[in-house]
Design a protein around this motif. Sequence first.
Motif: not given
Length: 105
Positions: A40-41, A44-45, A47-48, A104-105
Amino acid sequence: KACEEVAQEGFGNLVPRDGDRDESLGLPFELEEAKLSLAATAALSMAQRRYLLSWTGPGRGVLQLRLTAEEALALDEQGHSETVEIAELQQLTLWQEVLEACKVF
């Protein structure tokens, strides 16, 4: 430990990227338990472009906060071209971005 409790010697290191003003602030951290999985991290990293989380061990890692040209210049003007102590970082407007990154994380 929360982001602001880690790294006694120097809280953040500015990391040069593709040019003079494209830098990031490295925020070392240590957690008792991660909120998100490794997958997931990573997602997420990717994705932006503002935050990049790199794990260095169980519950430990570095969160890179990509700085805008204005943020990097502001840090340079205040004499923080290499490292930023936690107490100094907390006094800057950039601190709110650090707190957002931690959420966020």
